[in-house]
Structures are given as C-alpha cells and as structure tokens.
Write an enzyme that holds these catalytic residues in place. Structure first.
Site, PDB file in Angstrom:
ATOM      1  N   HIS A 119       0.813  -1.212   0.000  1.00 49.72           N
ATOM      2  CA  HIS A 119       0.000   0.000   0.000  1.00 49.72           C
ATOM      3  C   HIS A 119       0.848   1.263   0.000  1.00 49.72           C
ATOM      4  O   HIS A 119       1.898   1.334   0.631  1.00 49.72           O
ATOM      5  CB  HIS A 119      -0.935   0.007   1.204  1.00 49.72           C
ATOM      6  CG  HIS A 119      -0.219  -0.089   2.529  1.00 49.72           C
ATOM      7  ND1 HIS A 119       0.269   1.001   3.197  1.00 49.72           N
ATOM      8  CD2 HIS A 119       0.078  -1.167   3.297  1.00 49.72           C
ATOM      9  CE1 HIS A 119       0.829   0.622   4.331  1.00 49.72           C
ATOM     10  NE2 HIS A 119       0.735  -0.691   4.418  1.00 49.72           N
ATOM     11  N   ASP A 120       0.413   2.244  -0.759  1.00 50.20           N
ATOM     12  CA  ASP A 120       0.984   3.594  -0.769  1.00 50.20           C
ATOM     13  C   ASP A 120       2.400   3.663  -1.338  1.00 50.20           C
ATOM     14  O   ASP A 120       3.085   4.665  -1.149  1.00 50.20           O
ATOM     15  CB  ASP A 120       0.958   4.212   0.643  1.00 50.20           C
ATOM     16  CG  ASP A 120      -0.424   4.170   1.268  1.00 50.20           C
ATOM     17  OD1 ASP A 120      -1.298   4.937   0.816  1.00 50.20           O
ATOM     18  OD2 ASP A 120      -0.649   3.359   2.185  1.00 50.20           O
ATOM     19  N   GLY A 137       5.044  -0.976   2.608  1.00 42.43           N
ATOM     20  CA  GLY A 137       4.224   0.211   2.430  1.00 42.43           C
ATOM     21  C   GLY A 137       4.992   1.516   2.451  1.00 42.43           C
ATOM     22  O   GLY A 137       6.019   1.646   3.111  1.00 42.43           O
TER      23      GLY A 137
END
Length: 264
Positions: A119-120, A137
């Site tokens: 994520h991200d 992440g």
C-alpha cells in the site's frame, strides 16, 4: 476481445481495444485504457486506473486491500498505473491504506513474476523489479532503477534514480541516486555501468563519483560530509545526490562500509 468466462462489473470502464483473458475478474469502478491486456485469472479490483498499453499477467492481483491490521475495508482508496507497464505472473499491487490515498506507478516499468508493491508505494518510470521483489508500504522508488530478484525493503524508505540493487538483499534504509546496493543496507559504490548505459558522459560521472567519495568515503559522518559538500560548487547531477543524502527519510541512508568501490 473479452473471453466469455471473464467477469466484468457493469461499473468498470474498458476501452474497446482492451483484451481480457479467461477467468479474469475486473471489478468496478476500474478504468482500463486503450491497448491493455488482462491475462487469464488476473484480477483488477475496485478503484484502479490502468494506463494505455499496460499488460497485466496471469493471476496478477491489482487493487486488493492492504495487509495492514488497522485497515478498514470501507476505506476509499486505489491504485493508479501509468502507460506501457508490463506486470507479469502473480504480481500483487495493493491499494492505498488511508482515505483518498493511492499506490502509484509511472510509465514503462517491468515487474517480473511474484513482485509485490504494498500500500501507498510510489514507483516512478522505467524501473525493473526482478522476480519476488517485495516492497513494503509507503516506499518511494525513482526512475531507471533495477532491483534484483528476491530483494526486500522495509516500509517508508526511498530508492533513488539509476540505482542497481543486488538480488536477495535486505534493506531498511534509503538507497541514494546512482548507487549500487547489496547485502544488508550496504552501498558497493556507484552504478557506473548503468550510468554509462543511460548516457551520462565522463564529466557527469566524474562529478557524481567525487560527490560519492566526499559523502561516504571521507571518514566524516553524514552531517559533516553534507556540510563540507554544500561549501563547494557542484554540477546538477552531483547536487541531486547531495540533496538526496541531505534530506533522508526517517530510516536514514545506507552506508559504504569499506567494500570495493566500482571503478570508472
């Protein structure tokens, strides 16, 4: 162009030129632009935008929930992929972890089988991630960097432009622009061969090498070396290396630990 066994949500938007293979799943409100190919058993889940000419390989999953114990599935977040990317078999790219956040990829990247973007993550342009690279992440990767197979990276670190990273390496600190990294948080020196191949001339390479030697090989700590470097005039590419090291992430910067430095 769409196999009859594929499942496509009514709210998904596909350009007429998109090809979708057997048993692929595309959920809404995904947007897939011209010339893309989604191969057999691949999944494009939720708020995902796929740029023109991108190939999503067999059993790849784009847009799944992040592996974050605090994540709430109702969170509105997604994935944005640029144009001309090649995403091979069983690659996983997870969506952002906070409301309105996105995992992002630029143009012309090549992710080999089993690579993972958590994520991200923000991945720039024209990078190559070999098989089973794992990026945690909030990692940021620049442009024109090669990461060897099985290399793993801790969350929140940065990887610069024109880097080369050894396969099976383990990293919890930033890897500066133009550098070669190996083992655990070590710099081998500069990615000299990569710089030559990318068109850096001898003067540019010499300036980058001089900066590297000052920052990492002068016997000073990082703060002292940065201060010394800022007292001199430098050409553009050397300044980019200085700026990267002078403003590290919370993880800090990998160090040169006396290994053999690449020779120009």
């Amino acid at each position: 162009m769409i196999h009859p066994t594929a499942l496509i949500h009514p709210s998904a938007t596909l350009d007429p030129t998109v090809e979708v293979g057997p048993y692929a799943i595309i959920e809404g409100p995904a947007v897939i632009e011209a010339g893309c190919r989604v191969e057999a058993h691949a999944q494009v889940i939720g708020e995902v935008k796929v740029g023109a000419g991108t190939v999503i390989g067999r059993a790849a999953i784009i847009g799944a929930d992040p592996q974050d114990l605090g994540f709430k599935p109702e969170t509105s977040s997604g994935v944005i992929l640029g144009a001309g990317n090649t995403i091979r078999e069983q690659v996983t790219i997870h969506r952002g972890s906070k409301p309105g956040s996105y995992t992002r990829m630029g143009d012309g990247n090549f992710l080999m089988a089993g690579a993972h973007l958590a994520h991200d993550v923000t991945l720039g342009d024209r990078n190559i991630l070999a098989n089973a690279c794992l990026l945690a992440g909030h990692i940021t990767v620049g442009n024109n960097t090669f990461i060897g197979g099985g290399a793993v990276f801790h969350q929140f670190l940065r990887i610069g432009d024109y880097c080369v990273v050894q396969g099976n390496g383990s990293f919890g600190k930033d890897i500066p622009h133009f550098c070669a990294a190996y083992r655990t948080n070590r710099l081998a020196g500069l990615n000299v061969i990569g710089l030559r191949r990318q068109g850096f001339n001898s003067e540019q390479r010499a300036a980058i090498k001089k900066m590297f030697q000052l920052l990492f090989c002068s016997g000073q700590n990082v703060s002292q070396a940065v201060s010394a470097a800022k007292a001199e005039e430098w050409p553009e590419h050397a300044l980019r290396l200085l700026d990267f090291v002078a403003a590290p992430s919370k993880r800090g910067v990998c160090a040169w630990q006396g290994g053999r430095e690449a020779e120009d």
